[in-house]
Design a protein around this motif. Structure first.
Motif, PDB file in Angstrom:
ATOM      1  N   GLU A 185      29.648  45.140  26.042  1.00 17.43           N
ATOM      2  CA  GLU A 185      29.626  44.179  27.141  1.00 17.43           C
ATOM      3  C   GLU A 185      30.246  42.856  26.370  1.00 17.43           C
ATOM      4  OE1 GLU A 185      26.109  45.419  30.133  1.00 17.43           O
ATOM      5  OE2 GLU A 185      25.384  44.513  28.272  1.00 17.43           O
ATOM      6  N   PHE A 186      29.736  42.603  25.217  1.00 11.20           N
ATOM      7  CA  PHE A 186      30.227  41.367  24.446  1.00 11.20           C
ATOM      8  C   PHE A 186      31.988  41.563  24.319  1.00 11.20           C
ATOM      9  CE2 PHE A 186      25.762  40.628  22.968  1.00 11.20           C
ATOM     10  CZ  PHE A 186      25.683  39.551  23.589  1.00 11.20           C
ATOM     11  N   VAL A 187      32.280  42.799  23.917  1.00 12.57           N
ATOM     12  CA  VAL A 187      33.642  42.923  23.802  1.00 12.57           C
ATOM     13  C   VAL A 187      34.370  42.665  25.070  1.00 12.57           C
ATOM     14  CG1 VAL A 187      35.333  44.802  23.537  1.00 12.57           C
ATOM     15  CG2 VAL A 187      33.360  44.571  21.970  1.00 12.57           C
ATOM     16  N   GLU A 188      33.878  42.959  26.313  1.00 14.35           N
ATOM     17  CA  GLU A 188      34.416  42.792  27.552  1.00 14.35           C
ATOM     18  C   GLU A 188      34.319  41.049  27.637  1.00 14.35           C
ATOM     19  OE1 GLU A 188      36.221  44.571  29.770  1.00 14.35           O
ATOM     20  OE2 GLU A 188      35.827  46.489  28.527  1.00 14.35           O
ATOM     21  N   VAL A 189      33.453  40.605  27.626  1.00 17.50           N
ATOM     22  CA  VAL A 189      33.259  38.927  27.930  1.00 17.50           C
ATOM     23  C   VAL A 189      33.926  38.061  27.103  1.00 17.50           C
ATOM     24  CG1 VAL A 189      31.788  36.896  27.694  1.00 17.50           C
ATOM     25  CG2 VAL A 189      30.812  38.942  28.747  1.00 17.50           C
ATOM     26  N   PHE A 190      34.226  38.502  25.732  1.00 19.36           N
ATOM     27  CA  PHE A 190      34.911  37.615  24.589  1.00 19.36           C
ATOM     28  C   PHE A 190      36.265  38.287  24.745  1.00 19.36           C
ATOM     29  CE2 PHE A 190      30.412  37.043  23.725  1.00 19.36           C
ATOM     30  CZ  PHE A 190      30.300  35.430  23.964  1.00 19.36           C
ATOM     31  N   ASP A 191      36.610  39.396  24.930  1.00 19.84           N
ATOM     32  CA  ASP A 191      37.885  39.960  24.868  1.00 19.84           C
ATOM     33  C   ASP A 191      38.162  40.039  23.223  1.00 19.84           C
ATOM     34  OD1 ASP A 191      40.522  41.254  25.334  1.00 19.84           O
ATOM     35  OD2 ASP A 191      41.312  39.380  25.659  1.00 19.84           O
ATOM     36  N   MET A 192      37.242  40.345  22.589  1.00 14.17           N
ATOM     37  CA  MET A 192      37.356  40.326  21.029  1.00 14.17           C
ATOM     38  C   MET A 192      37.205  42.068  20.601  1.00 14.17           C
ATOM     39  SD  MET A 192      35.018  37.348  19.952  1.00 14.17           S
ATOM     40  CE  MET A 192      35.377  37.163  18.233  1.00 14.17           C
ATOM     41  N   SER A 193      37.495  42.314  19.428  1.00 15.43           N
ATOM     42  CA  SER A 193      37.269  43.728  18.823  1.00 15.43           C
ATOM     43  C   SER A 193      35.975  43.943  18.692  1.00 15.43           C
ATOM     44  CB  SER A 193      37.878  43.658  17.632  1.00 15.43           C
ATOM     45  OG  SER A 193      37.378  43.045  16.602  1.00 15.43           O
TER      46      SER A 193
ATOM     47  N   LYS B   4      25.469  32.772  32.986  1.00 18.15           N
ATOM     48  CA  LYS B   4      24.902  33.949  33.790  1.00 18.15           C
ATOM     49  C   LYS B   4      26.279  34.153  34.580  1.00 18.15           C
ATOM     50  CE  LYS B   4      21.329  34.827  36.643  1.00 18.15           C
ATOM     51  NZ  LYS B   4      20.068  34.360  37.487  1.00 18.15           N
ATOM     52  N   GLU B   5      27.329  33.375  34.794  1.00 20.81           N
ATOM     53  CA  GLU B   5      28.377  33.909  35.661  1.00 20.81           C
ATOM     54  C   GLU B   5      29.238  34.632  34.899  1.00 20.81           C
ATOM     55  OE1 GLU B   5      29.773  30.514  32.796  1.00 20.81           O
ATOM     56  OE2 GLU B   5      28.077  30.729  34.333  1.00 20.81           O
ATOM     57  N   LYS B   6      29.172  34.532  33.585  1.00 20.81           N
ATOM     58  CA  LYS B   6      29.900  35.620  32.844  1.00 20.81           C
ATOM     59  C   LYS B   6      29.373  36.956  32.947  1.00 20.81           C
ATOM     60  CE  LYS B   6      31.552  32.586  29.163  1.00 20.81           C
ATOM     61  NZ  LYS B   6      31.466  31.252  29.787  1.00 20.81           N
ATOM     62  N   LEU B   7      28.234  37.188  33.070  1.00 22.73           N
ATOM     63  CA  LEU B   7      27.574  38.604  33.221  1.00 22.73           C
ATOM     64  C   LEU B   7      27.941  38.993  34.661  1.00 22.73           C
ATOM     65  CD1 LEU B   7      24.020  38.248  31.450  1.00 22.73           C
ATOM     66  CD2 LEU B   7      26.176  39.518  30.759  1.00 22.73           C
ATOM     67  N   GLU B   8      27.772  38.073  35.639  1.00 22.60           N
ATOM     68  CA  GLU B   8      28.160  38.306  37.161  1.00 22.60           C
ATOM     69  C   GLU B   8      29.339  38.836  37.236  1.00 22.60           C
ATOM     70  OE1 GLU B   8      26.670  34.787  38.808  1.00 22.60           O
ATOM     71  OE2 GLU B   8      24.658  35.588  38.819  1.00 22.60           O
ATOM     72  N   ALA B   9      30.457  38.250  36.669  1.00 19.10           N
ATOM     73  CA  ALA B   9      31.652  38.639  36.651  1.00 19.10           C
ATOM     74  C   ALA B   9      32.008  39.861  36.149  1.00 19.10           C
ATOM     75  CB  ALA B   9      32.799  37.515  35.628  1.00 19.10           C
ATOM     76  N   LEU B  10      31.602  40.267  35.024  1.00 21.03           N
ATOM     77  CA  LEU B  10      31.407  41.777  34.370  1.00 21.03           C
ATOM     78  C   LEU B  10      31.052  42.681  35.556  1.00 21.03           C
ATOM     79  CD1 LEU B  10      30.313  42.125  30.860  1.00 21.03           C
ATOM     80  CD2 LEU B  10      32.485  42.297  31.597  1.00 21.03           C
ATOM     81  N   GLU B  11      30.068  42.523  36.159  1.00 15.62           N
ATOM     82  CA  GLU B  11      29.125  43.198  36.998  1.00 15.62           C
ATOM     83  C   GLU B  11      30.227  43.496  38.317  1.00 15.62           C
ATOM     84  OE1 GLU B  11      24.830  43.870  39.101  1.00 15.62           O
ATOM     85  OE2 GLU B  11      25.242  42.523  37.419  1.00 15.62           O
ATOM     86  N   ALA B  12      30.747  42.166  38.799  1.00 17.41           N
ATOM     87  CA  ALA B  12      31.780  42.526  39.612  1.00 17.41           C
ATOM     88  C   ALA B  12      32.931  43.086  39.619  1.00 17.41           C
ATOM     89  CB  ALA B  12      32.333  41.000  40.208  1.00 17.41           C
ATOM     90  N   GLU B  13      33.403  43.258  38.284  1.00 15.78           N
ATOM     91  CA  GLU B  13      34.637  44.012  37.707  1.00 15.78           C
ATOM     92  C   GLU B  13      33.954  45.826  37.536  1.00 15.78           C
ATOM     93  OE1 GLU B  13      36.276  42.089  34.490  1.00 15.78           O
ATOM     94  OE2 GLU B  13      36.508  40.290  35.387  1.00 15.78           O
ATOM     95  N   GLY B  14      32.708  45.901  37.571  1.00 16.79           N
ATOM     96  CA  GLY B  14      32.332  47.206  37.354  1.00 16.79           C
ATOM     97  C   GLY B  14      32.188  47.280  35.838  1.00 16.79           C
ATOM     98  N   LYS B  15      31.998  46.562  34.951  1.00 11.86           N
ATOM     99  CA  LYS B  15      31.837  46.541  33.614  1.00 11.86           C
ATOM    100  C   LYS B  15      30.872  46.216  32.937  1.00 11.86           C
ATOM    101  CE  LYS B  15      37.007  45.657  32.918  1.00 11.86           C
ATOM    102  NZ  LYS B  15      37.938  44.631  32.549  1.00 11.86           N
ATOM    103  N   ARG B  16      29.628  45.943  33.758  1.00  8.43           N
ATOM    104  CA  ARG B  16      28.452  45.177  33.295  1.00  8.43           C
ATOM    105  C   ARG B  16      27.892  46.352  32.353  1.00  8.43           C
ATOM    106  NH1 ARG B  16      24.965  43.395  30.869  1.00  8.43           N
ATOM    107  NH2 ARG B  16      22.916  42.279  31.553  1.00  8.43           N
ATOM    108  N   ILE B  17      27.791  47.733  32.893  1.00  6.43           N
ATOM    109  CA  ILE B  17      26.808  48.646  32.050  1.00  6.43           C
ATOM    110  C   ILE B  17      28.079  49.706  31.704  1.00  6.43           C
ATOM    111  CG2 ILE B  17      25.002  50.424  31.980  1.00  6.43           C
ATOM    112  CD1 ILE B  17      24.159  47.383  31.997  1.00  6.43           C
ATOM    113  N   THR B  18      28.754  49.604  30.735  1.00  2.00           N
ATOM    114  CA  THR B  18      29.560  50.423  30.411  1.00  2.00           C
ATOM    115  C   THR B  18      29.332  51.327  29.408  1.00  2.00           C
ATOM    116  OG1 THR B  18      30.579  49.074  28.735  1.00  2.00           O
ATOM    117  CG2 THR B  18      31.722  48.886  30.755  1.00  2.00           C
ATOM    118  N   CYS B  19      27.841  51.276  28.883  1.00  2.00           N
ATOM    119  CA  CYS B  19      27.232  52.109  27.784  1.00  2.00           C
ATOM    120  C   CYS B  19      25.971  52.486  28.320  1.00  2.00           C
ATOM    121  CB  CYS B  19      26.940  51.346  26.628  1.00  2.00           C
ATOM    122  SG  CYS B  19      26.298  49.653  26.815  1.00  2.00           S
ATOM    123  N   GLY B  20      25.497  53.549  27.801  1.00  2.00           N
ATOM    124  CA  GLY B  20      24.108  54.176  28.091  1.00  2.00           C
ATOM    125  C   GLY B  20      24.315  54.796  29.554  1.00  2.00           C
TER     126      GLY B  20
END
Length: 114
Positions: A39-47, A98-114
């Motif tokens: 999730e952090f990788v997606e939010v920050f666009d980092m390796s 919080k909006e960063k997590l909400e944006a991830l969720e809207a893109e369907g990337k909030r839970i890309t693991c587990g």
């Protein structure tokens, strides 16, 4: 309730760690929800290695804790840390993340693991 006073060295160390924008943002994100590295990788666009390095520093300072679920590791704020009251106070002075997590969720990337 008795106020906990940090030693100057510990406060300096925590403030130095959180002087990094990425780590401070991570702390802000974890104030709402535990997060996985992916999730952090997606939010920050980092390796993933860069994200893991930031998390290692926060974990080594006992500011965050980790929970394993299968092959995944989830990170959350360590509310038992002697530095938690300082972190809690700092969070009141930065924009809510919080909006960063909400944006991830809207893109369907909030839970890309587990």
């Amino acid at each position: 309730m008795e106020k906990t006073v940090l030693k100057l060295e510990k406060a300096t160390s925590v403030l130095k760690l959180l002087g990094d924008k990425t780590r401070l943002t991570m702390i802000g994100l974890m104030s709402h929800h535990e997060c996985c590295v992916c999730e952090f990788v997606e939010v920050f666009d980092m390796s993933q290695p860069s994200i893991s390095q930031h998390l290692r520093k926060l974990r080594d300072a006992e500011l965050v804790k980790e929970r394993r679920k299968g092959q995944w590791i989830f990170y959350s704020l360590n509310k038992e840390s002697e530095a938690y009251p300082l972190i809690e106070a700092l969070l009141t002075h930065i924009p809510d993340q919080k909006e960063k997590l909400e944006a991830l969720e809207a893109e369907g990337k909030r839970i890309t693991c587990g």
